[in-house]
Design an enzyme around this catalytic site. Sequence first.
Site, mmCIF file in Angstrom:
data_model
loop_
_atom_site.group_PDB
_atom_site.id
_atom_site.type_symbol
_atom_site.label_atom_id
_atom_site.label_comp_id
_atom_site.label_asym_id
_atom_site.label_seq_id
_atom_site.Cartn_x
_atom_site.Cartn_y
_atom_site.Cartn_z
ATOM 1 N N ASP A 34 -9.628 -36.301 28.672
ATOM 2 C CA ASP A 34 -8.237 -36.562 29.019
ATOM 3 C C ASP A 34 -8.232 -37.767 29.955
ATOM 4 O O ASP A 34 -9.277 -38.237 30.403
ATOM 5 C CB ASP A 34 -7.563 -35.334 29.651
ATOM 6 C CG ASP A 34 -6.033 -35.417 29.512
ATOM 7 O OD1 ASP A 34 -5.518 -36.515 29.199
ATOM 8 O OD2 ASP A 34 -5.353 -34.404 29.725
HETATM 9 C C1 BGC Z 1 -2.294 -35.799 29.361
HETATM 10 C C2 BGC Z 1 -2.622 -35.775 27.883
HETATM 11 C C3 BGC Z 1 -2.223 -37.071 27.232
HETATM 12 C C4 BGC Z 1 -2.915 -38.215 27.965
HETATM 13 C C5 BGC Z 1 -2.640 -39.567 27.356
HETATM 14 C C6 BGC Z 1 -2.769 -37.053 30.063
HETATM 15 O O1 BGC Z 1 -2.240 -37.167 31.326
HETATM 16 O O2 BGC Z 1 -2.843 -34.665 29.979
HETATM 17 O O3 BGC Z 1 -2.005 -34.682 27.277
HETATM 18 O O4 BGC Z 1 -2.555 -37.067 25.876
HETATM 19 O O5 BGC Z 1 -2.461 -38.217 29.305
HETATM 20 O O6 BGC Z 1 -1.358 -39.968 27.559
#
Ligand code: BGC
Length: 742
Positions: free
Chosen positions: A281
Amino acid sequence: MKKLFWILLLFSFNQSFAQLSASDNKRVENLMKKMTLEEKIGQLNQYTGNFLADTPVITAEFKNEDIRNGRVGAILNVKGVKNTRGLQELAMQSRLKIPLLFGNDVLHGLHLIFPIPLAEAASWDLKAIQKSARIAGTESSAYGNHWVFEPMVDIARDPRWGRVMEGAGEDPYLGSLIAAARVKGFQGEKLGDTDAVMATAKHFVAYGAAIGGRDYNTVDMSLPELWNIYLPPFKAAADAGVTAFMNSFNSLNGIPTTGNKYLVREILKGKWNFKGIVVSDWGSVGDMIAHGYVKDDEGAALSAIIAGCDIDMEDQIYKKQLPKLVEEGKIPMKLIDEAVKRILIKKFELGLFDDPFRFANNEREKNVINNPDNIKAARDIAKKSIVLLKNENQLLPLSKDIKTIALIGPHIKSVRENLGFWSTWWPDDSARIISQYQGIKNKVSANTRLLYAKGCEVNDTSTSGFAEAINIAKQSAVVIMSVGEQFDMSGESRSRSDIDIPGVQEELIKAIYATGKPVIVMINAGRPLVFNWTADHVPAILYTWWLGTEAGGAIADVLFGDYNPSGKLPITFPRSIGQIPIYYNHQSTGKPPYNDSVAYYRTGYMDLMQNPKFPFGYGLSYTQFKYSDLELSKSKIKPGEILHVKLNVTNSGKYAGEEVVQLYIHDKVASLVRPIKELKDFQKIFLNPGETKFILFNITKEKLSFYNEKLEFVAEPGDFDIMIGSSSADIRLHSSFELLNQ
Ligand code: BGC
């Protein structure tokens, strides 16, 4: 020379990507032989661009430089054909011309915004859910994307957690079916089609069990709980062919998931034999330092790559640390190769080595938006997502000929609130989005007068707008109120300790109710809210979540009876914050619950009713359904035998409508205490008034199995209850059978 190389490279890969098979590996291996260590690690490096199309696509020049030099494998947050094409052209300047992957969050749509996933889950309509993902996938690919970071398949039992809005609610069975439907929707017929995007099951794993519902918080749970409740939707996504997995932010039993070998290397890539890509993530590789799990960037890179995380999203830690870790012999080259190979295979499958620009088609981008069939599908699932919580004296549906209707509340004229969190690319042309006010106006007859007053803002402390609202209520035959959360009150990093209807909105409801006019309340939110006064007094309540672009029309369809509501809650609604976590499939305890009297040896709370305000699976219709004639094919079954469960359901009311017939089991005695009820099947059926339908459920061994203490998936012999109902708390038919030893 470079051009010649590119032509030769293309030539050597000129077979159709759709026919990629065993020769895949060979092609990838050939390419990998030509790659330097830096180029390989580049494939594991993902950068973000700027969200909005009109800003510079990438502000940090070093990122552009890295793309030109083959030090980037994937990009996120770049929108549109023009911008993705521009960056792909930069990548084509690199030595080996390995195309970039473009990924985005399209949680509930890109241009056309669908209901939030929690709302869609309330439809229990797998076909409609798959279609919504299909359309989002089609739009994303037409905007130049190859990859979406969806579906979010985290089981969530705590409505304080803002991210409950992103998933399918609390149940592993429903959650698993929805996970598979969304994966199939995003990925279309097959990767390699230009309208198919790679889907991602996230966040791996147990992110929804953050203690106290505080986002990013610690998770500590037993392994059987992990296997029985939190892993199943991920397994279902893997079985449905999902291309990628995303690590979560939390630690699980003391180990951050991004560095958790047991989860990624052992379960996902090992037991489940997952061949796709694992992406961290955002910044979760580096977060392991803050967790106190590793000392520095070097430790973070080591831990993540060893655990099986292939791509480092936006952290630059792989890029900076992995080269020297390999050179110093701290990690074997084969670990890097394994990760690189996974990524390259997908690039081949997508056909990007045939044509790196095959997703960048201006015509297609222009044509995909505002497609009338897609808009119709968005309205269809929006109306199916609405849950009728209360309807005393059949106040709903309303006649289209009422003389005067008062429309009150901060959500009536709002557009933004309907879209909810993660409608990332909004606004580009908000004019296409009709408000609830407009939706109602379009629906009622020319004779109907609509009066409007906002009454208050969503998060107001002032009651100065109440007088005007009371005034118009008094002039009207009926009042429709629309209240709830602001679009950014549920979502990532949006945990709340107080989940009442925000501000003075419930005060406004009380003031309007006091006029004595019939009141209908619609609650728009990303999570279950607590609204006991409203639930106890107001005669009609619709839970309208955040329904997306088509909210206005869908809501009007339900209010005025063009659609008979069929939504059922995919998550339990608590009576109070103190009751959380509360979910239907909890285990039995050794003690009975409190009843009327306070006594020793009672479980639950002495100051609160034990049941939730609205249970899992609950939702009313304008009609009524009768359940009858339950019959089991046998009273005892051998292991491996299928039990047939038969019954009839009749529409005994006046309206045609849909019912979600739910089947729950209870494993009465087992080597681990089992939930008091577990959803194991359901059917959503349509019935005309007076019509009866025969329903058949098949109970297989798999449905009777669970992960025991040794994490074996077993069906233990013994007695099982079968419960059929209209919700988890409204069981209409009951029977039991025995699973024999042999
Ligand atoms: C989130 C994810 C997301 C990623 C990219 C993160 O902060 O937890 O769910 O896909 O950002 O935007």
